[in-house]
Design a protein around this motif. Structure first.
Motif, PDB file in Angstrom:
ATOM      1  N   TRP A  89       0.740  -1.149  -0.119  1.00 19.43           N
ATOM      2  CA  TRP A  89       0.044   0.148   0.010  1.00 19.43           C
ATOM      3  C   TRP A  89       0.790   1.360   0.016  1.00 19.43           C
ATOM      4  O   TRP A  89       1.037   1.967   0.902  1.00 19.43           O
ATOM      5  N   SER A  90       1.621   1.441  -0.915  1.00 20.70           N
ATOM      6  CA  SER A  90       2.673   2.476  -1.147  1.00 20.70           C
ATOM      7  C   SER A  90       1.987   3.830  -1.353  1.00 20.70           C
ATOM      8  O   SER A  90       2.678   4.929  -1.008  1.00 20.70           O
ATOM      9  N   ALA A  91       0.593   3.855  -1.755  1.00 22.11           N
ATOM     10  CA  ALA A  91      -0.044   5.136  -2.160  1.00 22.11           C
ATOM     11  C   ALA A  91      -0.407   5.915  -0.824  1.00 22.11           C
ATOM     12  O   ALA A  91      -0.934   6.981  -0.701  1.00 22.11           O
ATOM     13  N   ASP A  92      -0.521   4.962   0.319  1.00 23.27           N
ATOM     14  CA  ASP A  92      -1.149   5.574   1.539  1.00 23.27           C
ATOM     15  C   ASP A  92       0.038   7.013   2.097  1.00 23.27           C
ATOM     16  O   ASP A  92       1.282   6.565   2.040  1.00 23.27           O
ATOM     17  N   PRO A  93      -0.759   7.854   2.121  1.00 24.26           N
ATOM     18  CA  PRO A  93       0.211   9.146   2.560  1.00 24.26           C
ATOM     19  C   PRO A  93       1.164   9.008   3.952  1.00 24.26           C
ATOM     20  O   PRO A  93       2.364   9.260   3.647  1.00 24.26           O
ATOM     21  N   LEU A  94       0.603   8.519   5.095  1.00 30.80           N
ATOM     22  CA  LEU A  94       1.296   8.252   6.012  1.00 30.80           C
ATOM     23  C   LEU A  94       2.445   7.232   6.079  1.00 30.80           C
ATOM     24  O   LEU A  94       3.544   7.359   6.591  1.00 30.80           O
ATOM     25  N   VAL A  95       1.940   6.059   5.331  1.00 35.49           N
ATOM     26  CA  VAL A  95       2.989   5.091   5.239  1.00 35.49           C
ATOM     27  C   VAL A  95       4.313   5.712   4.222  1.00 35.49           C
ATOM     28  O   VAL A  95       5.367   5.311   4.621  1.00 35.49           O
ATOM     29  N   GLN A  96       3.922   6.447   3.339  1.00 35.18           N
ATOM     30  CA  GLN A  96       5.005   6.914   2.423  1.00 35.18           C
ATOM     31  C   GLN A  96       5.853   8.048   3.470  1.00 35.18           C
ATOM     32  O   GLN A  96       7.133   7.723   3.142  1.00 35.18           O
ATOM     33  N   GLN A  97       5.217   8.941   4.102  1.00 41.38           N
ATOM     34  CA  GLN A  97       5.986   9.749   5.088  1.00 41.38           C
ATOM     35  C   GLN A  97       6.714   8.997   5.814  1.00 41.38           C
ATOM     36  O   GLN A  97       8.228   9.271   5.991  1.00 41.38           O
TER      37      GLN A  97
END
Length: 202
Positions: free
Chosen positions: A93-101
Motif C-alpha cells: 500500500w505504497s499510495a498511503d500518505p502516512l506510510v510514504q511519509q
C-alpha cells in the motif's frame, strides 16, 4: 419415513458445508483489528495465510495491521521495529500518505528501539526534628548568675590584656629610644675618629 429422515439429514449436512464455505476466514482477524488488538490480528492472519492469494481482502487488512503496529512502535520511539512494519505496508500500500511519509523518514537511517527506563519515585522519609525543651522557671536565676560570672571573667581578661599591651608598648618605646641613642653615639664616635685622623695626617 426413513426417506424423509435421510433427505433431512442430507440437507443439514449440505447446509453446514455451505455455511463453512461462506464463512469469512478473516472474520476473527477483522474483529481483533476493530478491538485494536493488532498483534493478535496479525497472528490470526498468519494462521490463515493460505487465503493470501485467493482473498484480496487479505492484503488490505494485513497492510492496515502493519500500519497500526508501525504507528504504535513509532509513538513508543521503537523506530527500528516501526520501520519494519512500515516497509511491509509500503510493499502492498505504497499510495498511503502516512506510510510514504514514515517510510522515507526512517529509510537509510541507523534506527534503534529506545527503551523506556521507569522513573523511580523518590519517597520522602519523615525525620523527627528534636524538640526544644523549655527550661523550668527554677533554673532562670542560676542561668543569670552564670551569665554575670562569665561577663565578669571577660572584663577581667580585657583588663589583663590591655595591661599586657601597655607593658609591651613601653618596652618597645624603650627599645626604640635606646637604638636611637646608640646610633647617635656611634655617629659621634665615627665623627671624632675621622676628625682626629685628619688632624694627625696634617
Amino acid at each position: 419415513m426413513k426417506l424423509v429422515y435421510s433427505i433431512l439429514t442430507l440437507f443439514i449436512i449440505q447446509f453446514s458445508l455451505f455455511s463453512e464455505k461462506v464463512e469469512d476466514p478473516l472474520q476473527l482477524a477483522k474483529s481483533l483489528y476493530k478491538e485494536k488488538k493488532f498483534q493478535e490480528a496479525e497472528s490470526e492472519i498468519l494462521k490463515r495465510s493460505e487465503v493470501q492469494f485467493s482473498n484480496p481482502e487479505y492484503d488490505l487488512l494485513q497492510s492496515k495491521i502493519w500500519i497500526e503496529l508501525g504507528n504504535q512502535n513509532y509513538i513508543q520511539r521503537k523506530f527500528s521495529t516501526a520501520y519494519k512494519y512500515y516497509s511491509k505496508a509500503y510493499e502492498f500500500w505504497s499510495a498511503d500518505p502516512l506510510v510514504q511519509q514514515r517510510y522515507y523518514e526512517l529509510k537509510n537511517k541507523d534506527l534503534v528501539d529506545e527503551v523506556e527506563i521507569p522513573e523511580v519515585k523518590k519517597t520522602k522519609i519523615p525525620v523527627a526534628l528534636p524538640t526544644k525543651k523549655e527550661n523550668p522557671s527554677n533554673d532562670e536565676p542560676l542561668f543569670k548568675n552564670e551569665l554575670i560570672q562569665l561577663n565578669f571573667k571577660i572584663q577581667e581578661s580585657e583588663l589583663s590584656l590591655s595591661s599586657k599591651i601597655e607593658s609591651i608598648n613601653e618596652k618597645i618605646m624603650f627599645l626604640i629610644i635606646g637604638n636611637i641613642v646608640f646610633m647617635n653615639l656611634l655617629l659621634i664616635s665615627i665623627g671624632v675618629v675621622i676628625f682626629l685622623y685628619l688632624k694627625l695626617k696634617k
